[in-house]
Design an enzyme around this catalytic site. Structure first.
Site, short mmCIF file in Angstrom:
data_model
loop_
_atom_site.label_atom_id
_atom_site.label_comp_id
_atom_site.label_asym_id
_atom_site.label_seq_id
_atom_site.Cartn_x
_atom_site.Cartn_y
_atom_site.Cartn_z
CG HIS A 159 9.12 -1.51 -0.22
ND1 HIS A 159 9.73 -0.53 -0.97
CD2 HIS A 159 9.61 -2.68 -0.69
CE1 HIS A 159 10.54 -1.08 -1.87
NE2 HIS A 159 10.49 -2.37 -1.71
O1 RIB Z 1 6.76 -2.23 -4.47
C1 RIB Z 1 6.85 -2.66 -3.13
C2 RIB Z 1 5.53 -3.16 -2.66
O2 RIB Z 1 5.12 -4.26 -3.46
C3 RIB Z 1 5.58 -3.70 -1.22
O3 RIB Z 1 4.33 -3.53 -0.61
C4 RIB Z 1 5.85 -5.16 -1.42
O4 RIB Z 1 5.36 -5.96 -0.35
C5 RIB Z 1 5.03 -5.44 -2.65
O5 RIB Z 1 3.68 -5.62 -2.25
#
Ligand code: RIB
Ligand code: CA
Length: 312
Positions: free
Chosen positions: A242
């Site tokens: 992500h």
């Molecule tokens: O949903 C994914 C996000 O939530 C990413 O930034 C992960 O590190 C958590 O913070």
């Protein structure tokens, strides 16, 4: 061309860690500071983890600040079920030696935006938006001085990963996200819609391990741990990286495609709390306020990531 000035706001988290390494390995970016926020794990751990990652990159010069330890008005929700107890489960973690900055992260964000020429600092939130929203509330004058916000958060077609409708970063502090999306700052959103297409695969993970470097080994072992949640839940081949999507966008924006749309955040209904409501088909007269990404060249993304991590 001078390096782009950024502040990384983060809740490490294995994917945050990879994003920070990517930024610190890229001379196109000038990381003015890293501000930790409570999210994946409580603040003391996200702060410690940010220090660990800077030392792993050989960048003890980077300024790390501790920020908000709870959302604006809600009880903190964490994600040890995804990231493990430490937030960086997988490899054995060193104890960081570099010092944490004295100042509060929110004060650092405010002072930096007031000091640097207007429109020259990009904010890169990788976790709940509590630090950013608190800075905007405390110092409204800095809002117009922000060059751009490029954040990981939200979801529309992919729906939620922490509730049926909400993505974790937005769900933890929906009031903060509401402040940010209504701020008027130019925003690029990396939602689950696009990050779920930046999936690790065995060859991609082995490419990190085969580097034969400590950063490469740590990234491979973090990913080995991190991917088990998504593989189990989504039956996917690997884990969505992500947060590195935020940094990759700064380096190679053409890797991504999206649409300027209106995005609003649910802060009223408990059923859909934290949902990012993207007017993707423009069925309302709400003005577009964000570039909402939906596609990524995954091979290009991992080629960039591998090239840069190998430089550390
Ligand atoms: O949903 C994914 C996000 O939530 C990413 O930034 C992960 O590190 C958590 O913070
Ligand atoms: Ca994160």
């Amino acid at each position: 061309m001078s390096a782009r000035k950024i502040i990384i706001d983060t809740d490490p988290g294995q994917d945050d860690a990879v994003a920070i390494l990517l930024a610190l390995a890229s001379p196109e970016l000038d990381v003015l500071g890293i501000t930790a926020v409570a999210g994946n794990v409580p603040l003391p751990l996200t702060t410690k983890n940010a220090l660990i990652v800077c030392e792993l990159a050989g960048r003890e010069d980077v300024k790390v600040f501790a920020g908000c330890d709870a959302p604006l008005s809600r009880v903190l929700v964490t994600a040890e079920h995804v990231h493990g107890k430490t937030g960086l489960d997988g490899p054995q973690l060193p104890t960081p030696k570099m010092a944490l900055q004295e100042a509060h992260a929110v004060d650092f964000i405010i002072e930096t935006l007031r000091r640097e020429p207007s429109g020259t600092v990009t904010l890169c939130p990788l976790g709940p938006l509590t630090n950013i929203a608190t800075a905007f509330q405390r110092a409204p004058d800095i809002v117009e001085r922000v060059q751009e916000i490029v954040l990981m958060g939200g979801a529309y077609f992919q729906v939620g990963n922490i509730t049926p409708t909400a993505e974790f970063n937005i769900y933890v502090d929906p009031e903060a996200a509401d402040i940010v999306v209504k701020s008027g700052v130019p925003i690029v959103v990396m939602p689950l819609d696009v990050t779920h297409k930046a999936l690790t695969t065995r060859p991609r993970v082995e490419a990190f391990r085969d580097m034969g470097t400590e950063p490469g080994r740590m990234v491979a072992e973090w990913t080995d741990f991190f991917e088990r949640f998504d593989k189990e839940k989504y039956g996917s081949e690997g884990a969505p990286l992500h947060d590195p999507c935020v940094i990759a966008y700064l380096l190679e924006p053409d890797l991504f495609q999206g649409r300027e749309v209106n995005v609003m955040v649910e802060t009223g209904s408990e059923l859909t709390m934290g949902m990012t409501v993207a007017d993707w088909w423009r069925v309302t007269d709400r003005a577009p306020n964000a570039m909402f990404m939906g596609e990524v060249d995954a091979d290009g993304f991992f080629a960039l990531l591998t090239d840069r991590i190998a430089r550390l």
